[in-house]
Design a protein around this motif. Structure first.
Motif, PDB file in Angstrom:
ATOM      1  N   GLU A  33     -34.066  -0.183 -76.728  1.00 17.62           N
ATOM      2  CA  GLU A  33     -34.212  -0.264 -78.180  1.00 17.62           C
ATOM      3  C   GLU A  33     -34.063  -1.697 -78.687  1.00 17.62           C
ATOM      4  O   GLU A  33     -34.740  -2.110 -79.636  1.00 17.62           O
ATOM      5  CB  GLU A  33     -33.200   0.656 -78.885  1.00 17.62           C
ATOM      6  CG  GLU A  33     -31.741   0.346 -78.627  1.00 17.62           C
ATOM      7  CD  GLU A  33     -31.172   1.035 -77.403  1.00 17.62           C
ATOM      8  OE1 GLU A  33     -29.937   1.166 -77.311  1.00 17.62           O
ATOM      9  OE2 GLU A  33     -31.968   1.444 -76.533  1.00 17.62           O
ATOM     10  N   ILE A  34     -33.178  -2.487 -78.055  1.00 17.21           N
ATOM     11  CA  ILE A  34     -33.035  -3.891 -78.446  1.00 17.21           C
ATOM     12  C   ILE A  34     -34.288  -4.669 -78.055  1.00 17.21           C
ATOM     13  O   ILE A  34     -34.794  -5.499 -78.826  1.00 17.21           O
ATOM     14  CB  ILE A  34     -31.785  -4.515 -77.814  1.00 17.21           C
ATOM     15  CG1 ILE A  34     -30.523  -3.862 -78.390  1.00 17.21           C
ATOM     16  CG2 ILE A  34     -31.749  -6.023 -78.039  1.00 17.21           C
ATOM     17  CD1 ILE A  34     -29.226  -4.394 -77.807  1.00 17.21           C
ATOM     18  N   PHE A  35     -34.799  -4.404 -76.880  1.00 16.48           N
ATOM     19  CA  PHE A  35     -36.028  -5.073 -76.439  1.00 16.48           C
ATOM     20  C   PHE A  35     -37.170  -4.765 -77.400  1.00 16.48           C
ATOM     21  O   PHE A  35     -37.916  -5.670 -77.811  1.00 16.48           O
ATOM     22  CB  PHE A  35     -36.381  -4.616 -75.021  1.00 16.48           C
ATOM     23  CG  PHE A  35     -37.663  -5.194 -74.500  1.00 16.48           C
ATOM     24  CD1 PHE A  35     -37.730  -6.508 -74.067  1.00 16.48           C
ATOM     25  CD2 PHE A  35     -38.816  -4.424 -74.460  1.00 16.48           C
ATOM     26  CE1 PHE A  35     -38.921  -7.051 -73.595  1.00 16.48           C
ATOM     27  CE2 PHE A  35     -40.013  -4.949 -73.987  1.00 16.48           C
ATOM     28  CZ  PHE A  35     -40.055  -6.266 -73.555  1.00 16.48           C
ATOM     29  N   ASP A  36     -37.325  -3.499 -77.771  1.00 18.82           N
ATOM     30  CA  ASP A  36     -38.398  -3.115 -78.695  1.00 18.82           C
ATOM     31  C   ASP A  36     -38.239  -3.799 -80.050  1.00 18.82           C
ATOM     32  O   ASP A  36     -39.232  -4.198 -80.681  1.00 18.82           O
ATOM     33  CB  ASP A  36     -38.422  -1.598 -78.873  1.00 18.82           C
ATOM     34  CG  ASP A  36     -38.904  -0.867 -77.634  1.00 18.82           C
ATOM     35  OD1 ASP A  36     -39.559  -1.506 -76.794  1.00 18.82           O
ATOM     36  OD2 ASP A  36     -38.622   0.348 -77.509  1.00 18.82           O
ATOM     37  N   SER A  43     -43.176 -10.209 -83.220  1.00 19.79           N
ATOM     38  CA  SER A  43     -44.589  -9.838 -83.374  1.00 19.79           C
ATOM     39  C   SER A  43     -45.478 -10.426 -82.288  1.00 19.79           C
ATOM     40  O   SER A  43     -46.589 -10.910 -82.554  1.00 19.79           O
ATOM     41  CB  SER A  43     -45.106 -10.283 -84.759  1.00 19.79           C
ATOM     42  OG  SER A  43     -44.346  -9.689 -85.776  1.00 19.79           O
ATOM     43  N   VAL A  44     -44.988 -10.414 -81.071  1.00 11.22           N
ATOM     44  CA  VAL A  44     -45.780 -10.912 -79.948  1.00 11.22           C
ATOM     45  C   VAL A  44     -45.810  -9.840 -78.864  1.00 11.22           C
ATOM     46  O   VAL A  44     -44.770  -9.445 -78.360  1.00 11.22           O
ATOM     47  CB  VAL A  44     -45.198 -12.213 -79.355  1.00 11.22           C
ATOM     48  CG1 VAL A  44     -46.021 -12.662 -78.162  1.00 11.22           C
ATOM     49  CG2 VAL A  44     -45.181 -13.307 -80.407  1.00 11.22           C
ATOM     50  N   THR A 162     -43.266  -2.876 -69.175  1.00 14.98           N
ATOM     51  CA  THR A 162     -41.969  -2.660 -69.821  1.00 14.98           C
ATOM     52  C   THR A 162     -41.781  -1.242 -70.343  1.00 14.98           C
ATOM     53  O   THR A 162     -40.705  -0.910 -70.841  1.00 14.98           O
ATOM     54  CB  THR A 162     -41.782  -3.652 -70.988  1.00 14.98           C
ATOM     55  OG1 THR A 162     -42.856  -3.485 -71.932  1.00 14.98           O
ATOM     56  CG2 THR A 162     -41.788  -5.093 -70.469  1.00 14.98           C
ATOM     57  N   ASP A 163     -42.800  -0.406 -70.245  1.00 21.49           N
ATOM     58  CA  ASP A 163     -42.682   0.997 -70.642  1.00 21.49           C
ATOM     59  C   ASP A 163     -42.670   1.851 -69.382  1.00 21.49           C
ATOM     60  O   ASP A 163     -43.690   1.937 -68.679  1.00 21.49           O
ATOM     61  CB  ASP A 163     -43.850   1.401 -71.543  1.00 21.49           C
ATOM     62  CG  ASP A 163     -43.680   2.800 -72.130  1.00 21.49           C
ATOM     63  OD1 ASP A 163     -42.922   3.604 -71.548  1.00 21.49           O
ATOM     64  OD2 ASP A 163     -44.292   3.090 -73.164  1.00 21.49           O
ATOM     65  N   PRO A 164     -41.552   2.490 -69.055  1.00 15.81           N
ATOM     66  CA  PRO A 164     -41.471   3.286 -67.828  1.00 15.81           C
ATOM     67  C   PRO A 164     -42.555   4.357 -67.715  1.00 15.81           C
ATOM     68  O   PRO A 164     -43.018   4.662 -66.610  1.00 15.81           O
ATOM     69  CB  PRO A 164     -40.080   3.922 -67.917  1.00 15.81           C
ATOM     70  CG  PRO A 164     -39.293   2.966 -68.753  1.00 15.81           C
ATOM     71  CD  PRO A 164     -40.266   2.455 -69.774  1.00 15.81           C
ATOM     72  N   TYR A 201     -37.232 -11.126 -72.739  1.00 16.08           N
ATOM     73  CA  TYR A 201     -38.211 -11.627 -73.711  1.00 16.08           C
ATOM     74  C   TYR A 201     -37.943 -13.111 -73.877  1.00 16.08           C
ATOM     75  O   TYR A 201     -36.807 -13.528 -74.097  1.00 16.08           O
ATOM     76  CB  TYR A 201     -38.088 -10.935 -75.073  1.00 16.08           C
ATOM     77  CG  TYR A 201     -39.027 -11.548 -76.086  1.00 16.08           C
ATOM     78  CD1 TYR A 201     -40.387 -11.290 -76.037  1.00 16.08           C
ATOM     79  CD2 TYR A 201     -38.553 -12.448 -77.047  1.00 16.08           C
ATOM     80  CE1 TYR A 201     -41.260 -11.882 -76.936  1.00 16.08           C
ATOM     81  CE2 TYR A 201     -39.422 -13.038 -77.949  1.00 16.08           C
ATOM     82  CZ  TYR A 201     -40.764 -12.751 -77.887  1.00 16.08           C
ATOM     83  OH  TYR A 201     -41.627 -13.359 -78.762  1.00 16.08           O
ATOM     84  N   ASN A 202     -38.997 -13.920 -73.735  1.00 10.83           N
ATOM     85  CA  ASN A 202     -38.859 -15.360 -73.910  1.00 10.83           C
ATOM     86  C   ASN A 202     -39.445 -15.743 -75.267  1.00 10.83           C
ATOM     87  O   ASN A 202     -40.657 -15.640 -75.482  1.00 10.83           O
ATOM     88  CB  ASN A 202     -39.567 -16.126 -72.791  1.00 10.83           C
ATOM     89  CG  ASN A 202     -39.237 -17.600 -72.820  1.00 10.83           C
ATOM     90  OD1 ASN A 202     -39.541 -18.294 -73.783  1.00 10.83           O
ATOM     91  ND2 ASN A 202     -38.605 -18.087 -71.763  1.00 10.83           N
TER      92      ASN A 202
END
Length: 257
Positions: A33-36, A43-44, A162-164, A201-202
């Protein structure tokens, strides 16, 4: 609100929730949820970032790992190949590994998400006069393979997924297009922290990655009908207080009852 202030406040909020700030814009979390939220905030999307690439080679990023990966292919994969076989290279990037094994097979189809990199791969094939290699633009989750393949390569793809749910889709598509008892050679980077997954995420480059644990990663393959035949440690990287391993794995499709 000032854009910079908003970004600072957002960063502080996710750090309070357990995200880790690394060097050169890297932000890590083991919470999806933090990654999302990071993706929405900045917005990338990874697909947009990758589409901008014209060329990409592991050799330019990790030259020693590149050498070891070549040795792994020579020792583990090439002995399985012969001139009667047609194989596939999924997420082939600039086609360097497709071209690397082309002389050992009848034909190889390379599939790549970036149209711009596909153009680079086609140019490389033409310059090297390889006539038994074809490159196609394709989304690994949506591709419909035009034929059955004797073997597959998939070097580095799942680290970028990144989506299982997408992993299951990709592996089941590969399994369906792979001949009975065919082999799948993979390479990905895994985390050793005991977390099911660590997301990266960079904020400087837009690069995104998912570093799965060995247990979770191997289960994805087992669920898709693959059994592990061999594994090769290619590299161990310690960064931002964490350790990640790059591992090559050879899987065999087993016949379901």
């Amino acid at each position: 609100m000032n854009h910079l202030l908003r970004a600072q406040q957002f960063l502080l909020s996710i750090l309070r929730e357990g995200a880790i700030l690394g060097d050169y814009g890297a932000i890590y979390t083991d919470k999806k949820e933090i990654f999302d939220r990071m993706i929405r905030e900045f917005s990338v999307k990874q697909e947009i970032t990758w589409k901008k690439e014209k060329d990409w080679s592991l050799k330019n990023v990790f030259p020693e790992r590149y050498k070891k990966q070549g040795l792994m292919i020579d020792e583990v994969f090439v002995p399985l190949l012969n001139k009667d076989q047609i194989i596939a290279d999924l997420a082939c990037a600039n086609g360097e590994w497709s071209l690397y094994v082309a002389d050992h097979v009848k034909h190889i189809d390379g599939y790549e998400f970036s149209k711009r990199i596909v153009k680079t791969a086609k140019r490389r094939a033409k310059e090297s006069n390889n006539k038994n290699v074809s490159f196609y633009h394709a989304d690994a989750c949506k591709v419909s393979y035009p034929r059955q393949y004797d073997h597959f390569m998939m070097l580095g793809l799942l680290t970028c997924i990144t989506d299982p749910a997408d992993i299951g889709i990709i592996l089941n598509k590969v399994a369906s297009a792979l001949a009975a008892d065919g082999y799948l050679l993979t390479k990905d980077t895994l985390n050793t922290a005991g977390k099911d997954v660590i997301y990266l995420y960079n904020s400087a480059t837009g690069y995104q990655a998912a570093y799965y644990s060995q247990e979770v990663y191997y289960k994805y393959f087992a669920d898709a009908g693959f059994q592990l035949e061999q594994e090769t440690l290619l590299d161990e990287v310690k960064t931002d207080g964490m350790t990640f391993i790059s591992r090559g794995t050879l899987w065999r499709k087993y016949k379901r009852a």
